[in-house]
Write a protein that holds these residues in place. Structure first.
Motif, PDB file in Angstrom:
ATOM      1  N   LEU A  35       0.774  -1.341   0.078  1.00  0.00           N
ATOM      2  CA  LEU A  35       0.055  -0.080   0.162  1.00  0.00           C
ATOM      3  C   LEU A  35       0.710   1.240   0.274  1.00  0.00           C
ATOM      4  O   LEU A  35       0.513   2.185  -0.723  1.00  0.00           O
ATOM      5  CB  LEU A  35      -0.728   0.132   1.226  1.00  0.00           C
ATOM      6  N   ALA A  36       1.960   1.269   0.872  1.00  0.00           N
ATOM      7  CA  ALA A  36       2.900   2.375   0.673  1.00  0.00           C
ATOM      8  C   ALA A  36       3.478   2.638  -0.217  1.00  0.00           C
ATOM      9  O   ALA A  36       3.783   3.673  -0.689  1.00  0.00           O
ATOM     10  CB  ALA A  36       3.906   2.259   2.024  1.00  0.00           C
ATOM     11  N   ASN A  37       3.604   1.875  -1.286  1.00  0.00           N
ATOM     12  CA  ASN A  37       4.196   1.948  -2.367  1.00  0.00           C
ATOM     13  C   ASN A  37       3.346   2.125  -3.740  1.00  0.00           C
ATOM     14  O   ASN A  37       3.720   2.353  -4.849  1.00  0.00           O
ATOM     15  CB  ASN A  37       5.378   0.917  -2.787  1.00  0.00           C
ATOM     16  N   GLY A  38       1.966   1.885  -3.439  1.00  0.00           N
ATOM     17  CA  GLY A  38       1.043   2.105  -4.462  1.00  0.00           C
ATOM     18  C   GLY A  38       0.884   0.860  -5.383  1.00  0.00           C
ATOM     19  O   GLY A  38       0.290   1.095  -6.568  1.00  0.00           O
ATOM     20  N   PHE A  39       1.628  -0.322  -4.960  1.00  0.00           N
ATOM     21  CA  PHE A  39       1.452  -1.439  -5.754  1.00  0.00           C
ATOM     22  C   PHE A  39       0.113  -1.998  -6.076  1.00  0.00           C
ATOM     23  O   PHE A  39      -0.036  -2.675  -6.698  1.00  0.00           O
ATOM     24  CB  PHE A  39       2.639  -2.287  -5.340  1.00  0.00           C
ATOM     25  N   ASP A  40      -0.793  -1.785  -5.002  1.00  0.00           N
ATOM     26  CA  ASP A  40      -2.070  -2.188  -5.155  1.00  0.00           C
ATOM     27  C   ASP A  40      -2.956  -1.505  -6.311  1.00  0.00           C
ATOM     28  O   ASP A  40      -4.001  -1.801  -6.684  1.00  0.00           O
ATOM     29  CB  ASP A  40      -2.960  -1.763  -3.729  1.00  0.00           C
ATOM     30  N   GLU A  41      -2.176  -0.465  -6.843  1.00  0.00           N
ATOM     31  CA  GLU A  41      -3.003   0.311  -7.891  1.00  0.00           C
ATOM     32  C   GLU A  41      -2.396  -0.390  -9.368  1.00  0.00           C
ATOM     33  O   GLU A  41      -2.936  -0.026 -10.391  1.00  0.00           O
ATOM     34  CB  GLU A  41      -2.630   1.702  -7.990  1.00  0.00           C
ATOM     35  N   LEU A  42      -1.564  -1.174  -9.131  1.00  0.00           N
ATOM     36  CA  LEU A  42      -0.926  -1.958 -10.497  1.00  0.00           C
ATOM     37  C   LEU A  42      -2.098  -2.552 -11.128  1.00  0.00           C
ATOM     38  O   LEU A  42      -2.993  -3.354 -10.521  1.00  0.00           O
ATOM     39  CB  LEU A  42       0.187  -2.681 -10.426  1.00  0.00           C
ATOM     40  N   VAL A  43      -2.117  -2.586 -12.305  1.00  0.00           N
ATOM     41  CA  VAL A  43      -3.087  -3.729 -13.184  1.00  0.00           C
ATOM     42  C   VAL A  43      -2.955  -5.054 -12.721  1.00  0.00           C
ATOM     43  O   VAL A  43      -3.779  -5.946 -12.736  1.00  0.00           O
ATOM     44  CB  VAL A  43      -3.023  -3.400 -14.498  1.00  0.00           C
ATOM     45  N   GLU A  44      -1.586  -5.145 -12.541  1.00  0.00           N
ATOM     46  CA  GLU A  44      -1.400  -6.469 -12.390  1.00  0.00           C
ATOM     47  C   GLU A  44      -1.467  -7.266 -10.789  1.00  0.00           C
ATOM     48  O   GLU A  44      -1.566  -8.301 -10.394  1.00  0.00           O
ATOM     49  CB  GLU A  44       0.222  -7.078 -12.364  1.00  0.00           C
ATOM     50  N   HIS A  45      -1.873  -6.005 -10.059  1.00  0.00           N
ATOM     51  CA  HIS A  45      -2.438  -6.579  -8.490  1.00  0.00           C
ATOM     52  C   HIS A  45      -3.565  -7.553  -8.570  1.00  0.00           C
ATOM     53  O   HIS A  45      -4.425  -7.040  -9.291  1.00  0.00           O
ATOM     54  CB  HIS A  45      -2.778  -5.217  -7.797  1.00  0.00           C
ATOM     55  N   ALA A  46      -3.638  -8.530  -8.189  1.00  0.00           N
ATOM     56  CA  ALA A  46      -4.417  -9.493  -7.758  1.00  0.00           C
ATOM     57  C   ALA A  46      -4.924 -10.053  -9.165  1.00  0.00           C
ATOM     58  O   ALA A  46      -5.821 -11.018  -9.482  1.00  0.00           O
ATOM     59  CB  ALA A  46      -5.800  -8.872  -7.201  1.00  0.00           C
ATOM     60  N   SER A  47      -3.827 -10.114  -9.961  1.00  0.00           N
ATOM     61  CA  SER A  47      -4.178 -10.803 -11.477  1.00  0.00           C
ATOM     62  C   SER A  47      -3.894 -12.198 -11.370  1.00  0.00           C
ATOM     63  O   SER A  47      -4.743 -12.837 -12.227  1.00  0.00           O
ATOM     64  CB  SER A  47      -3.272 -10.124 -12.677  1.00  0.00           C
ATOM     65  N   LEU A  48      -3.438 -12.845 -10.377  1.00  0.00           N
ATOM     66  CA  LEU A  48      -3.227 -14.230 -10.165  1.00  0.00           C
ATOM     67  C   LEU A  48      -3.594 -14.863  -8.988  1.00  0.00           C
ATOM     68  O   LEU A  48      -3.451 -15.356  -8.456  1.00  0.00           O
ATOM     69  CB  LEU A  48      -1.963 -14.803 -10.410  1.00  0.00           C
ATOM     70  N   ALA A  49      -5.205 -14.021  -8.618  1.00  0.00           N
ATOM     71  CA  ALA A  49      -5.736 -14.160  -7.222  1.00  0.00           C
ATOM     72  C   ALA A  49      -6.099 -15.609  -7.261  1.00  0.00           C
ATOM     73  O   ALA A  49      -6.462 -16.154  -6.212  1.00  0.00           O
ATOM     74  CB  ALA A  49      -6.857 -13.258  -7.284  1.00  0.00           C
TER      75      ALA A  49
END
Length: 424
Positions: free
Chosen positions: A239-253
């Motif tokens: 969250l601190a690095n903003g990686f949750d905003e990447l399109v790939e976030h949760a792409s392999l959930a």
């Protein structure tokens, strides 16, 4: 028979293996004395015939353990690399490495203690990425010169290459020692057997999501961070690095975290990803991966369809201690450091015994100085206070003393008492 098993539940695997091999002799190597002690406790609690050996024991106790193993009063010895020199026991049927050794020289010597009588024997390495962190910690904190440390780092890299290689494991060892005229397949190791039982799967779509994620992160992070992003974790660092905003976030959930890490391991072994040297292992894309990104190649990987599923072994312990250990483990994964560097087991148990509920009382806990109070205090107190509230328990129970028959003074240990319950 050589095998490397990545990301299995180590203790669960060992218990299952020893239960099936109760009549056979074997050695289990662990990286630290503490881990040896822990393994002994767990395996003994399962009723298995085990002894231990490490340099922290009294000489008499070490000799006794060695003699009991040689005389087969116990079947299995759990040991650090201090054990084995001069041991002439020909019927060792298995050698299990609970951690990756620091180099192939050590692994060749230690695994070579199996099967000296010529009968079939197993040499099994149980690997996790935490092993790399631990071995680099040993190298960095040794008294060796920078030149020697550099050599040790190169040898460690060769050991890591062995762990991830898709080729014959015996060939990889013999080739490292520059033996000539060796076969490139032995037909008697995990990788050679996999060659026969595996099925080829097209993993291009999943691999592309990992590659794209790495590109957007400027190829500057390790396996765990990448796996957690594509899985969909929302931990503080992500969250601190903003990686949750990447399109790939949760792409392999849809995959488990273990499955994602195994896939990344396969991408390393097939040379799509490069694992860096240095204090922390960072992943980068190889030219082979760039061809996949450009649409020139597909990612075709052999998957073992007969892979053994190991049930997780869980030791029953205090639920608050379990919560604290889980928090410590998660933080260690984020920081890529061994959990004990954050807080020792002794400190965690002290927290459970003393139940501090404020920063002031936290400073009274052994191993919890001002720095650690500042770094971890807020989260630790949140866990403790949440647990106390959930279970209707009072914190900071003080010890009291009483006399019994005027013969002796006894002290009641710190304990957990329900509100309203009287002290004995």
């Amino acid at each position: 028979y050589y095998s490397v098993l990545r990301d299995v539940h180590k203790i669960g695997y060992i218990i299952d293996f020893l239960t099936k091999k109760k009549t056979e002799s074997g050695i289990i190597y662990a990286a630290t004395r503490k881990e040896v002690d822990h393994l002994l406790d767990v395996l003994s609690a399962q009723g298995l015939s085990v002894a231990k050996y490490h340099a922290g024991m009294e000489e008499h106790d070490r000799k006794q353990s060695q003699e009991d193993f040689i005389m087969e009063k116990v079947k299995v010895i759990v040991a650090t690399n201090a054990f084995g020199m001069g041991i002439d026991k020909s019927n060792v049927r298995f050698v299990i490495h609970n951690n990756m050794p620091k180099n192939l020289e050590a692994y060749s010597q230690e695994s070579g203690r199996a099967g000296r009588d010529g009968d079939a024997s197993d040499c099994i390495m149980l690997f996790s990425n935490k092993d790399i962190v631990l071995m680099r910690y040993f190298i960095d904190n040794s008294d060796a010169t920078p030149e020697i440390k550099n050599v040790e780092e190169q040898k460690l890299q060769a050991m890591i290459d062995y762990v991830y290689t898709p080729v014959c494991l015996r060939y990889k060892i013999l080739h490292y020692f520059a033996q000539e005229n060796i076969k490139n397949k032995c037909d008697n190791c995990y990788n050679c057997k996999l060659e026969k039982s595996a099925e080829v799967k097209d993993m291009t779509v999943a691999a592309m999501k990992i590659f794209n994620c790495m590109n957007k992160m400027k190829q500057n992070f390790g396996m765990i961070m990448i796996a957690e992003i594509v899985k969909g974790s929302r931990n503080k660092k992500i969250l601190a690095n903003g990686f949750d905003e990447l399109v790939e976030h949760a792409s392999l959930a849809k995959y488990s975290l273990v499955q994602i890490k195994k896939l990344i391991g396969l991408l390393i072994s097939h040379k799509y990803l490069i694992l860096s040297q240095g204090e922390y292992s960072v992943l980068s894309l190889s030219p082979k991966a760039m061809q996949v990104i450009e649409g020139v190649e597909k990612v075709l990987i052999k998957i073992n369809k007969n892979e053994q599923v190991v049930k997780e072994y869980k030791k029953t312990e205090n639920p608050l201690l379990e919560k604290l250990k889980q928090w410590r483990y998660d933080l260690a994964q984020e920081e890529q450091i061994p959990p004990y560097i954050i807080l020792s087991d002794t400190t965690l148990k002290e927290l459970v015994n003393l139940l501090p509920t404020s920063a002031e009382s936290l400073e009274q806990v052994k191993g919890f100085g001002q720095f650690k109070v500042h770094s971890y205090g807020e989260r630790v107190l949140e866990i403790i206070n949440g647990y106390l509230k959930q279970n209707n328990i009072s914190g900071n129970i003080k010890a009291v003393t009483y006399k019994k028959d005027d013969l002796a003074t006894h002290q009641i240990s710190y304990g957990l008492y329900k509100k309203g319950q009287s002290l004995p």
